[in-house]
Design an enzyme around this catalytic site. Structure first.
Site, PDB file in Angstrom:
ATOM      1  N   CYS A   2       4.607 -63.343  12.494  1.00 39.10           N
ATOM      2  CA  CYS A   2       5.765 -63.894  12.277  1.00 39.10           C
ATOM      3  C   CYS A   2       7.064 -63.395  11.269  1.00 39.10           C
ATOM      4  O   CYS A   2       6.011 -62.291  10.911  1.00 39.10           O
ATOM      5  CB  CYS A   2       5.996 -65.210  11.679  1.00 39.10           C
ATOM      6  SG  CYS A   2       5.057 -66.272  13.329  1.00 39.10           S
ATOM      7  N   ARG A  27       9.076 -58.891  15.060  1.00 42.95           N
ATOM      8  CA  ARG A  27       7.149 -59.734  14.538  1.00 42.95           C
ATOM      9  C   ARG A  27       7.235 -61.180  15.392  1.00 42.95           C
ATOM     10  O   ARG A  27       6.155 -61.726  15.446  1.00 42.95           O
ATOM     11  CB  ARG A  27       7.696 -59.410  13.137  1.00 42.95           C
ATOM     12  CG  ARG A  27       8.098 -59.211  12.616  1.00 42.95           C
ATOM     13  CD  ARG A  27       7.879 -58.854  11.523  1.00 42.95           C
ATOM     14  NE  ARG A  27       6.921 -59.542  10.947  1.00 42.95           N
ATOM     15  CZ  ARG A  27       5.567 -58.840  10.254  1.00 42.95           C
ATOM     16  NH1 ARG A  27       5.798 -57.607  10.533  1.00 42.95           N
ATOM     17  NH2 ARG A  27       4.450 -59.059  10.048  1.00 42.95           N
ATOM     18  N   TRP A  74       5.947 -66.413  15.781  1.00 43.25           N
ATOM     19  CA  TRP A  74       5.210 -66.041  16.469  1.00 43.25           C
ATOM     20  C   TRP A  74       4.304 -67.001  17.265  1.00 43.25           C
ATOM     21  O   TRP A  74       3.525 -67.094  16.400  1.00 43.25           O
ATOM     22  CB  TRP A  74       4.216 -64.705  16.900  1.00 43.25           C
ATOM     23  CG  TRP A  74       3.876 -63.978  18.151  1.00 43.25           C
ATOM     24  CD1 TRP A  74       4.588 -63.362  19.198  1.00 43.25           C
ATOM     25  CD2 TRP A  74       2.216 -64.401  17.866  1.00 43.25           C
ATOM     26  NE1 TRP A  74       3.435 -63.000  19.585  1.00 43.25           N
ATOM     27  CE2 TRP A  74       1.708 -63.724  19.500  1.00 43.25           C
ATOM     28  CE3 TRP A  74       1.169 -64.855  17.241  1.00 43.25           C
ATOM     29  CZ2 TRP A  74       0.582 -63.394  20.268  1.00 43.25           C
ATOM     30  CZ3 TRP A  74      -0.021 -64.650  17.810  1.00 43.25           C
ATOM     31  CH2 TRP A  74      -0.088 -63.859  19.034  1.00 43.25           C
ATOM     32  N   ASN A 100       4.365 -66.450   7.610  1.00 47.59           N
ATOM     33  CA  ASN A 100       3.576 -65.686   8.606  1.00 47.59           C
ATOM     34  C   ASN A 100       2.132 -66.128   8.104  1.00 47.59           C
ATOM     35  O   ASN A 100       1.868 -65.379   7.296  1.00 47.59           O
ATOM     36  CB  ASN A 100       4.597 -64.160   8.017  1.00 47.59           C
ATOM     37  CG  ASN A 100       3.210 -63.106   8.343  1.00 47.59           C
ATOM     38  OD1 ASN A 100       2.980 -63.226  10.195  1.00 47.59           O
ATOM     39  ND2 ASN A 100       3.220 -62.023   8.329  1.00 47.59           N
ATOM     40  N   GLY A 101       1.662 -66.085   9.367  1.00 47.69           N
ATOM     41  CA  GLY A 101       0.018 -65.934   9.733  1.00 47.69           C
ATOM     42  C   GLY A 101      -0.598 -67.179   9.792  1.00 47.69           C
ATOM     43  O   GLY A 101      -0.421 -68.068  10.377  1.00 47.69           O
ATOM     44  N   GLU A 482      -3.273 -45.690  28.782  1.00 47.24           N
ATOM     45  CA  GLU A 482      -1.958 -45.854  27.461  1.00 47.24           C
ATOM     46  C   GLU A 482      -0.666 -45.723  28.669  1.00 47.24           C
ATOM     47  O   GLU A 482      -0.168 -47.359  28.414  1.00 47.24           O
ATOM     48  CB  GLU A 482      -1.436 -45.042  26.934  1.00 47.24           C
ATOM     49  CG  GLU A 482      -0.192 -44.895  26.134  1.00 47.24           C
ATOM     50  CD  GLU A 482      -0.260 -46.013  25.360  1.00 47.24           C
ATOM     51  OE1 GLU A 482      -1.172 -46.635  25.049  1.00 47.24           O
ATOM     52  OE2 GLU A 482       0.444 -45.934  24.525  1.00 47.24           O
ATOM     53  N   LYS A 486       1.917 -48.944  29.087  1.00 43.50           N
ATOM     54  CA  LYS A 486       3.220 -49.499  28.666  1.00 43.50           C
ATOM     55  C   LYS A 486       2.974 -49.726  29.524  1.00 43.50           C
ATOM     56  O   LYS A 486       4.212 -50.980  29.987  1.00 43.50           O
ATOM     57  CB  LYS A 486       3.357 -47.899  28.823  1.00 43.50           C
ATOM     58  CG  LYS A 486       3.852 -47.069  27.705  1.00 43.50           C
ATOM     59  CD  LYS A 486       4.050 -47.532  26.288  1.00 43.50           C
ATOM     60  CE  LYS A 486       2.977 -48.415  25.983  1.00 43.50           C
ATOM     61  NZ  LYS A 486       2.298 -47.821  24.251  1.00 43.50           N
ATOM     62  N   GLU A 489       3.100 -54.006  30.194  1.00 47.60           N
ATOM     63  CA  GLU A 489       3.114 -54.831  28.813  1.00 47.60           C
ATOM     64  C   GLU A 489       5.082 -55.194  29.113  1.00 47.60           C
ATOM     65  O   GLU A 489       5.352 -56.099  28.852  1.00 47.60           O
ATOM     66  CB  GLU A 489       3.397 -54.481  27.507  1.00 47.60           C
ATOM     67  CG  GLU A 489       3.540 -53.312  27.320  1.00 47.60           C
ATOM     68  CD  GLU A 489       2.794 -52.848  25.448  1.00 47.60           C
ATOM     69  OE1 GLU A 489       2.838 -53.342  24.820  1.00 47.60           O
ATOM     70  OE2 GLU A 489       3.299 -51.532  25.446  1.00 47.60           O
ATOM     71  N   HIS A 505     -16.988 -46.019  42.579  1.00 52.19           N
ATOM     72  CA  HIS A 505     -17.899 -47.129  42.305  1.00 52.19           C
ATOM     73  C   HIS A 505     -17.792 -48.964  42.688  1.00 52.19           C
ATOM     74  O   HIS A 505     -17.959 -49.452  41.997  1.00 52.19           O
ATOM     75  CB  HIS A 505     -19.187 -46.835  40.985  1.00 52.19           C
ATOM     76  CG  HIS A 505     -19.559 -45.329  41.031  1.00 52.19           C
ATOM     77  ND1 HIS A 505     -20.728 -44.656  41.277  1.00 52.19           N
ATOM     78  CD2 HIS A 505     -18.718 -44.349  40.511  1.00 52.19           C
ATOM     79  CE1 HIS A 505     -20.717 -43.445  40.998  1.00 52.19           C
ATOM     80  NE2 HIS A 505     -19.783 -43.014  40.677  1.00 52.19           N
ATOM     81  N   LYS A 604       4.850 -56.982  17.784  1.00 50.86           N
ATOM     82  CA  LYS A 604       4.926 -55.906  17.363  1.00 50.86           C
ATOM     83  C   LYS A 604       3.610 -55.188  16.269  1.00 50.86           C
ATOM     84  O   LYS A 604       2.743 -54.735  16.279  1.00 50.86           O
ATOM     85  CB  LYS A 604       6.531 -55.560  16.286  1.00 50.86           C
ATOM     86  CG  LYS A 604       6.115 -54.048  16.270  1.00 50.86           C
ATOM     87  CD  LYS A 604       6.444 -52.945  17.503  1.00 50.86           C
ATOM     88  CE  LYS A 604       6.288 -51.177  17.227  1.00 50.86           C
ATOM     89  NZ  LYS A 604       5.516 -50.522  18.022  1.00 50.86           N
TER      90      LYS A 604
END
Ligand code: F6R
Length: 609
Positions: A2, A27, A74, A100-101, A482, A486, A489, A505, A604
C-alpha cells in the site's frame, strides 16, 4: 504494501494527494481513497480499483481543503472493495487513518473495542481498528491519542492520521514500513516513498522505525519511541525528476530495460577507481575478516533471489567460499547455520521487503556480518545492514524488476572479485580480465537492445502459447528462472524453468508437439551438453528458441529460432542473456494486452509476510 500520502499547507490538498498516489500505485492498486479535513469535518471518498476510479468520483465535487491523506491499496485483510478501501474512520468520523502494513493483533483489539466500547465495525480490515483506537483515546490532542493507540498495536505499519478538530496538523507513525516526510515552503508532506513527492520537494526527512511525526504547514516534528524530539539531518534528493516518469516509452518496464547500460555503468563506476581497483568506500572488509568467513548466505525474494543464484556461482568461483542462496520467507523459520563467521548478503531493490528484512534481523541476531545489495538509498534494509553495496539503477517503477536485477548481478561480481582478490583465491590476471570485461558489458548490452524489433516479432509468433519452458545449465539455469518469472508475472502465461540436465528426470514428460522451450546455451564449456538436451526435447516435438553467444553457429542446426548475444566470459553472460528474455516477456505481455507496469495481484514493494 500500500502507499500513503499526506499533505498540509497553503494549497489545495486534493490534487497534490492524487498526484502523489499515482506515483505510488506500484505499491498496490486494489483501491484508492482520500480524506480531507475542513470546517470541523472530514470528508472521505474511496473506490475499488486504481486511482482513475477515485478521480472519477471526486472530479465534480467542489470540496477541497489544505490538509488531507490518501491511500492506494494492496489488499491484505478484506477483499478489494469500496468498504475495505482506505481511509478508515472512527464511528463519528472525527478521526481518519490511512495505513500501510499489518496490525497483527487486530482481532484481539477488535474484540476489545466491541466489548468495552460497543464499537461497530464497517469493514473487514485491520486498519479500521486503528481509527477506533485513536478515537477512544482522543481528548483534543491527536498526537497523544496516536501515541496511546500505538502502544496497543503490534505489527508492521506506517500510518497517517487526521482529526476533524485539529485541521492544522497530521500525525504519522513508522514501524517497520517505509515513511518519508517532505519539507516544503509553507507546506509539508508525508509519503511511503520519495517519488510521490519529487514534483514538490527535494528536501526530505527519512523517518526511522518507531518514530512519530507531527506535521503542520510550517513544521515537521519527529518524536522517538520515548516521545522525545529527534533532530534529523535533511536528506537532499539528487535524482532527476524525469527518472520517475516514462520518458516517451509506452511503459516503465521497457524504459527501464533500456536504462540498463547506464545503470550498470554507474554501479560499476561508483566502485572502481582509476587503477581498476574495487573501492569498497565505507565497507571495511580486510583480508583477515574475509578469511574468517566460512560461509556466505545470500537471502532475498523473487527476482532478487534469482540474482543471488548467479551471485552464488560468482562468489564460489572467485572467493572459494561455500554460498547458500535462500528465499527470505524460508530462511528465518528453519534455524539456519549462521554465526559470527557468516557473511549474510541481503539483496533487495526496494530495501523494504519484509521477509528480507526479517531474515536480515535474524542473521544479525545470530552474529552474522550483514552486507546488503540495495537500490533504494536510506531504505530499511540499507539502514539495518552493517554495510551497503548500492545498485545505482535509479528508481525502478515497473513492478517487474529489470534494471535492478542486472545491477544486482554487477554487485555480485564485484563482491566476488573483491573477496577473491583480497583472499588471494584469484590471480591478478584473472581479476584484470574480469574487470575489463565488466567495463565492456554496457556497450555489449546496447547491441542486444538493437535486436528489440526482432524479439518483438518472435513474441508476436508465440504470445498465444499457454505454457513456456526455460532451460539452461550453470549460470544459464539461474537466468532461466528469472526469464520464466518475468514472463509469467506480466503475461500470465504458465511458465516453468528447470536446469536442463534435470529435464529427463520428470519434466520431459510434458514435452509434446509445439511446446515452446527457451534454451539458454551461453556457456562455452557446457554448450555440447545443451545441444544434447535440445536434441532430446526436439525429438519429442518441442519448438526450441535458442540463445547463445555469437560464434556458436551450431545453434542454428539445433533450434527452430535463435538469438545471439555478444561474446563474453562464461561467468558474465547472465548480464547479457537476461536481456532478450526481458524484452520477450514485455512484447508477449503487450500482444496479450496486459497491464504491463502493474500486473494483477502484484505490488512493487512487498511489506507483508
Ligand atoms: C519480480 C519482482 C519481485 C521482487 C521481489 C523482491 O519482477 O520484482 O520478485 O524481486 O518482490 O523485491 P525487492 O527486491 O524489493 O526486495
Amino acid at each position: 504494501m500500500c502507499g500513503i500520502v499526506g499533505y498540509i499547507g497553503k494549497n489545495h490538498a486534493k490534487e497534490i494527494i492524487i498526484d502523489g498516489l499515482k506515483r505510488l500505485e506500484y505499491r498496490g492498486y486494489d483501491s484508492a481513497g482520500i480524506a480531507l479535513a475542513r470546517e470541523g469535518k472530514i470528508e472521505t471518498r474511496k473506490h475499488v480499483g486504481g486511482i482513475s476510479n477515485l478521480e472519477k468520483i471526486i472530479q465534480d465535487r467542489e470540496y477541497d481543503s489544505n490538509v488531507g491523506i490518501g491511500h492506494t491499496r494492496w489488499a491484505t485483510h478484506g477483499a478489494p472493495s469500496d468498504i475495505n478501501a482506505h481511509p478508515h474512520s472512527n464511528e463519528d468520523q472525527s478521526i481518519t487513518v490511512v495505513h500501510n502494513g499489518i496490525i497483527e493483533n487486530y482481532v484481539e483489539l477488535k474484540e476489545w473495542l466491541i466489548k468495552e466500547y460497543g464499537v461497530t465495525f464497517l469493514s473487514d480490515t485491520d486498519t479500521e481498528v486503528i481509527a477506533h483506537l485513536i478515537g477512544i483515546f482522543y481528548d483534543g490532542d491527536l498526537h497523544q491519542a496516536v501515541n496511546k493507540a500505538v502502544e496497543k498495536m503490534r505489527g508492521a505499519y506506517a500510518i497517517a492520521v487526521i482529526a476533524a478538530q485539529e485541521p492544522d496538523k497530521l500525525v504519522a507513525v513508522r514501524k517497520d514500513a517505509p515513511l518519508v516526510a517532505g519539507i516544503g515552503e509553507g507546506c509539508n508532506f508525508i509519503a511511503s516513498d520519495i517519488p510521490a513527492l519529487l514534483k514538490y520537494v527535494r528536501k526530505l526527512y527519512l523517518v526511522e522505525n518507531n518514530e512519530t511525526l507531527v506535521v503542520t504547514k510550517d513544521d515537521i516534528k519527529i518524536f522517538d519511541e520515548k516521545n522525545k524530539i529527534v533532530k534529523r539531518e535533511v536528506f537532499h534528493v539528487t535524482w532527476d525528476a524525469d527518472a520517475a516518469e516514462k520518458g516517451g516509452y509506452d511503459h516503465f518496464m521497457i524504459k527501464e530495460i533500456h536504462e540498463q547500460p547506464e545503470g550498470l555503468l554507474e554501479t560499476l563506476n561508483r566502485r572502481l577507481n582509476d587503477q581498476g581497483e574495487i573501492n569498497l568506500d565505507g565497507i571495511s572488509m580486510d583480508r583477515e575478516e574475509i578469511s574468517r568467513f566460512n560461509k556466505v548466505y545470500i537471502v532475498a525474494c523473487g527476482t532478487a533471489y534469482h540474482a543471488g543464484l548467479v551471485g552464488k556461482a560468482a562468489i564460489e568461483k572467485m572467493a572459494r567460499i561455500p554460498v547458500e542462496v535462500d528465499v527470505a520467507s524460508e530462511f528465518r523459520y528453519r534455524d539456519p547455520f549462521v554465526d559470527e563467521n557468516t557473511l549474510f548478503i541481503a539483496v533487495s531493490q526496494s530495501g523494504e521487503t519484509l521477509d528480507t528484512l526479517a531474515a536480515l534481523r535474524e542473521a544479525k541476531r545470530k552474529g552474522a556480518r550483514v552486507l546488503s545489495v540495495v537500490n533504494v538509498v536510506g531504505s530499511s534494509v540499507a539502514r539495518e545492514s552493517d554495510d551497503v553495496f548500492y545498485t545505482w539503477a535509479g528508481p525502478e517503477i515497473a513492478v517487474a524488476s529489470t534494471k535492478a536485477y542486472t545491477t544486482q548481478l554487477m554487485c555480485m561480481y564485484l563482491i566476488g572479485l573483491y573477496m577473491g582478490k583480497t583472499k588471494g583465491t584469484i590471480d591478478e590476471n584473472y581479476y584484470r580480465k574480469v574487470i575489463e570485461e565488466l567495463k565492456e558489458i554496457p556497450e555489449k548490452l546496447k547491441t542486444i537492445l538493437t535486436q528489440e524489433k526482432k524479439i518483438a516479432q518472435i513474441a508476436k509468433k508465440h504470445y498465444k502459447n499457454n505454457e513456456v519452458f526455460f532451460i539452461g545449465r550453470g549460470p544459464d539455469s539461474g537466468v532461466s528462472y528469472e526469464g520464466s518469472l518475468k514472463l509469467k508475472e506480466i503475461s500470465y502465461i504458465n511458465s516453468f524453468a528447470i536446469a536442463a540436465g534435470e529435464l529427463k528426470h520428470g519434466t520431459i514428460a510434458l514435452m509434446e508437439e509445439g511446446t515452446l522451450v527457451i534454451a539458454l546455451a551461453t556457456q562455452d564449456r557446457l554448450f555440447e551438453k545443451m545441444v544434447s538436451n535440445m536434441e532430446e526435447i526436439k525429438a519429442r516435438g518441442a519448438y526450441v528458441l535458442g540463445i547463445t553467444k555469437e560464434g556458436n553457429g551450431e545453434i542454428e542446426k539445433q533450434t527452430d529460432e535463435w538469438l545471439y548475444i555478444p561474446r563474453c566470459m562464461d561467468e558474465l553472460t547472465p548480464l547479457l542473456s537476461v536481456i532478450p528474455l526481458q524484452i520477450f516477456a514485455y512484447y508477449v505481455a503487450k500482444e496479450r494486452n496486459c497491464n504491463i507496469d502493474k500486473p494483477k495481484n502484484l505490488a512493487k514493494s512487498v511489506t507483508v509476510e
